[in-house]
Design an enzyme around this catalytic site. Structure first.
Site, PDB file in Angstrom:
ATOM      1  N   LYS A   1      -1.601   2.046  -9.830  1.00 13.07           N
ATOM      2  CA  LYS A   1      -1.867   3.315 -10.517  1.00 13.07           C
ATOM      3  C   LYS A   1      -3.022   3.123 -11.485  1.00 13.07           C
ATOM      4  CE  LYS A   1       2.475   5.485  -9.731  1.00 13.07           C
ATOM      5  NZ  LYS A   1       3.722   4.747  -9.882  1.00 13.07           N
TER       6      LYS A   1
ATOM      7  N   GLU B   1      17.185  -1.010   7.451  1.00 15.53           N
ATOM      8  CA  GLU B   1      18.066   0.148   7.298  1.00 15.53           C
ATOM      9  C   GLU B   1      17.916   1.142   8.440  1.00 15.53           C
ATOM     10  OE1 GLU B   1      16.258  -1.288   5.035  1.00 15.53           O
ATOM     11  OE2 GLU B   1      17.183  -1.268   3.041  1.00 15.53           O
TER      12      GLU B   1
ATOM     13  N   THR C   1      19.330  -7.413   3.801  1.00 16.40           N
ATOM     14  CA  THR C   1      17.926  -7.183   3.515  1.00 16.40           C
ATOM     15  C   THR C   1      17.704  -7.377   2.031  1.00 16.40           C
ATOM     16  OG1 THR C   1      16.148  -5.555   3.570  1.00 16.40           O
ATOM     17  CG2 THR C   1      18.363  -4.677   3.415  1.00 16.40           C
TER      18      THR C   1
ATOM     19  N   TRP D   1      -3.582   7.005  -7.469  1.00 13.34           N
ATOM     20  CA  TRP D   1      -3.023   5.901  -6.706  1.00 13.34           C
ATOM     21  C   TRP D   1      -4.081   5.226  -5.850  1.00 13.34           C
ATOM     22  CZ3 TRP D   1       2.404   7.596  -4.456  1.00 13.34           C
ATOM     23  CH2 TRP D   1       3.273   7.817  -5.537  1.00 13.34           C
TER      24      TRP D   1
HETATM   25  P1  AMP Z   1      12.480  -4.961   6.474  1.00 14.27           P
HETATM   26  O1  AMP Z   1      13.682  -4.159   6.273  1.00 14.27           O
HETATM   27  O2  AMP Z   1      12.571  -6.329   5.900  1.00 14.27           O
HETATM   28  O3  AMP Z   1      12.057  -4.974   7.897  1.00 14.27           O
HETATM   29  O4  AMP Z   1      11.308  -4.280   5.650  1.00 14.27           O
HETATM   30  C1  AMP Z   1      10.966  -2.930   5.822  1.00 14.27           C
HETATM   31  C2  AMP Z   1       9.681  -2.615   5.100  1.00 14.27           C
HETATM   32  O5  AMP Z   1       8.589  -3.344   5.672  1.00 14.27           O
HETATM   33  C3  AMP Z   1       9.255  -1.176   5.216  1.00 14.27           C
HETATM   34  O6  AMP Z   1       9.937  -0.340   4.318  1.00 14.27           O
HETATM   35  C4  AMP Z   1       7.761  -1.271   4.931  1.00 14.27           C
HETATM   36  O7  AMP Z   1       7.499  -1.338   3.541  1.00 14.27           O
HETATM   37  C5  AMP Z   1       7.383  -2.595   5.539  1.00 14.27           C
HETATM   38  N1  AMP Z   1       6.782  -2.371   6.871  1.00 14.27           N
HETATM   39  C6  AMP Z   1       7.382  -2.477   8.064  1.00 14.27           C
HETATM   40  N2  AMP Z   1       6.511  -2.221   9.052  1.00 14.27           N
HETATM   41  C7  AMP Z   1       5.323  -1.927   8.475  1.00 14.27           C
HETATM   42  C8  AMP Z   1       4.019  -1.567   8.955  1.00 14.27           C
HETATM   43  N3  AMP Z   1       3.751  -1.468  10.250  1.00 14.27           N
HETATM   44  N4  AMP Z   1       3.067  -1.321   8.042  1.00 14.27           N
HETATM   45  C9  AMP Z   1       3.309  -1.427   6.722  1.00 14.27           C
HETATM   46  N5  AMP Z   1       4.498  -1.774   6.209  1.00 14.27           N
HETATM   47  C10 AMP Z   1       5.496  -2.024   7.071  1.00 14.27           C
END
Ligand code: AMP
Length: 543
Positions: A440, A331, A186, A445
């Site tokens: 910010k 993760e 990742t 925020w």
């Molecule tokens: P990944 O490990 O590449 O799948 O990325 C994970 C990250 O994607 C999470 O920590 C979030 O920041 C973002 N993410 C995943 N699903 C969503 C969702 N439904 N809405 C907003 N952000 C999301």
């Protein structure tokens, strides 16, 4: 006193055995990279997965070895999932959309022994091969007839030949359920990609948790089409939970355009699908432009990025499809939350219900979550307070492969997601931002996701992204970046007016920039680092 129940380890091979024994004639359908549609059954898949295991052993692969895949969603990739992990090796899925340097980095970091590669990705591998330090063989995932004549990869093997002479009678070995089973890198915020190393136990518990009715709710009557790639957190676990449930699986291959997906949805009578918002944009545009309807699809999981409200509404209103908004991370295997409204929500007005659906949802049993302030103090679950989201559970990582990134859990065993969120009294979590994306302004925020959602609700907007830009008085102020729909007309004033009815006045972007395209990451998320770079020296008119 210990209880007296059997101590059977939870192993991935049991999933394919279960599916073959109890759903043996249920189909697995694939659009192949070669072109035609391929169909066979769980029973056939099990035999071929065993042949994969036998072939790997005959080539000297032993437990714990990493075997890489550069492949789209298809039946051979499915066989590799089970054949590699089933014999105790580690299935390392590689995202072919990564930059070449990143692919080289992760293949070498993982120390992949063998690479299984889909036909159209062979040229990429051919170019990078001299830089791979541990790869002994490259296997083209095809048969001899389809092999390109000009492919100059030494030691190239052909998948169908590799497994052809194997007996397919292999008995899956039993080993510790915490044995590593698959690996997915990742790309974090900084530095090189990091490997998340799943084990058999975490994968099976995640599959159980995913199949629950208020999670993905997959049963034997479901027809599941994962659009989310098998190199993006194991297609969100669907190749495992599908086998656990005995659902029909439909793999779309490399053709993820609206027309190809639509054709598969209809032909194969798909009931359940999952993917990131960008692929749904393409599908919805195709269906709208051609006045098409969906006749069997019931559920579309949208995750990976926030599901825009307009998308949730369009799916429901125009196509009768219920969107299941979901959140997770590599993760977390990846499932963290899924949004199913509760009984109490049924009485809400359409607008109020949409507000509930915009939340990322509730965690299944197995995922614990809490939000904390900067000092690490837990914040109330009132749906208003927002803070850093921490998670804990048996399918959540305890550290990255080879210790990269150091210790990732706090003393209570919590993993910091890097997301900022609220949690309401009913358990629904809502992401307001990635901690690095939050804007910010004057110490307060502003949620970039809320602003993006509000902008995407305008019919002329194809895609919107919001970033913080330096401001002498407020520290940072939002800049809205918009990709207009083809032929659509809208200007800054009109868009800001539109937003004025949807967000607090002090949240309104200080400026709007129209662009030809918004950059995406290899997994389809908006690439904010690139946007921040592009607009680094941007001077807001208010500055
Ligand atoms: P990944 O490990 O590449 O799948 O990325 C994970 C990250 O994607 C999470 O920590 C979030 O920041 C973002 N993410 C995943 N699903 C969503 C969702 N439904 N809405 C907003 N952000 C999301």
């Amino acid at each position: 006193m210990l209880g007296l129940m059997q101590d059977r380890p939870l192993l991935i091979s049991q999933l394919i055995d279960h599916a073959a024994a109890n759903h043996g004639d249920t189909e697995i359908v694939s659009r192949t990279v070669e072109g035609p549609i391929h169909r066979y059954t769980y029973r056939d898949a099990r035999v071929r997965a065993r042949k994969v295991a036998e072939a790997l052993i005959s080539r000297g692969v032993t437990r714990g070895d990493r075997i890489g895949t550069l492949a789209w969603n298809g039946y051979r990739h499915f066989e590799l999932y089970y054949g590699i992990s089933g014999m105790g090796a580690v299935c390392h899925t590689i995202n072919p959309r990564l930059f070449p340097e990143q692919i080289v980095y992760i293949v070498n970091h993982a120390e992949d022994q063998i690479l299984f590669v889909d036909l159209n990705l062979l040229p990429t591998v051919e170019k990078l091969l001299p830089q791979f330090t541990t790869v002994r063989h490259v296997v083209a995932m095809t048969d001899r007839a389809h092999l390109p004549r000009d492919c100059r990869i030494p030691t190239l093997l052909v998948y169908e030949e590799l497994i052809a002479d194997q007996p397919g009678t292999y008995e899956w070995p039993e080993f510790d359920e915490r044995t590593a089973s698959s690996l997915c890198y990742t790309s974090g915020t900084t530095g090189n990609p990091k490997g998340v190393l799943y084990h058999h136990r975490s994968t099976l518990l995640h599959a159980y948790g995913s199949a629950l009715p208020d999670t993905l709710g997959i049963g034997a009557r479901a027809v599941v089409l994962p659009v989310v790639p098998m190199f993006h957190v194991n297609a969100w676990g669907l190749p495992y939970s599908g086998a656990l449930a005995g659902a029909k699986l439909v793999f779309p291959g490399v053709a993820l355009d609206g027309a190809s997906l639509y054709e598969l949805f209809e032909q194969e009578r798909v009931t359940f699908t999952a993917g990131v918002p960008t692929v749904w944009l393409a599908l919805l545009n195709h269906m709208q432009a051609n006045k098409l309807k969906l006749s069997t699809l019931k559920y579309a999981v949208i995750g990976g990025s926030a599901a825009p409200p307009a998308m949730i509404e369009t799916f429901a209103r125009d196509f009768g499809v219920e969107v299941l908004h979901a959140w997770g991370m590599s993760e977390m295997s990846p499932l963290g939350t899924v949004n199913h409204p509760k009984e109490k929500h049924q009485a809400l007005s359409a607008d109020e219900l949409l507000k509930v659906r915009l939340k990322q949802g509730r965690p299944p049993f197995g995922v614990e979550m809490k939000i904390v302030d900067d000092a690490g103090k837990e914040l109330p679950r009132d749906g208003k307070a927002f803070g850093d989201l921490l998670v804990r559970g048996p399918w959540i990582t305890s550290g990255y492969f080879k210790g990269e990134g150091g210790e990732v859990l706090d003393e209570g065993g919590w993993f910091a997601t890097g997301d900022v969120a609220t949690i309401d009294p009913d358990g629904y979590m809502q992401i307001t931002d990635r901690s690095k994306d939050v804007i910010k302004s004057g110490g307060e925020w502003i949620s970039s996701i809320n602003l993006e959602n509000a902008a995407m609700a305008h019919p002329a907007v194809a895609e919107a992204a919001v970033i913080g830009v330096a401001h002498p008085k407020w520290d940072e102020r939002p800049l809205l970046i918009v990709h207009r729909k083809p032929d659509a007309q809208i200007d800054k004033t009109e868009l800001i007016e539109f937003l004025g009815t949807r967000v607090a006045k002090w949240w309104l972007p200080d400026d709007v920039q129209f662009v030809d395209a918004i950059p995406h990451t290899a997994t389809g998320k908006i690439l904010k680092t690139k946007l921040r770079e592009t607009f680094r020296d941007y001077r807001l008119p208010t500055a």
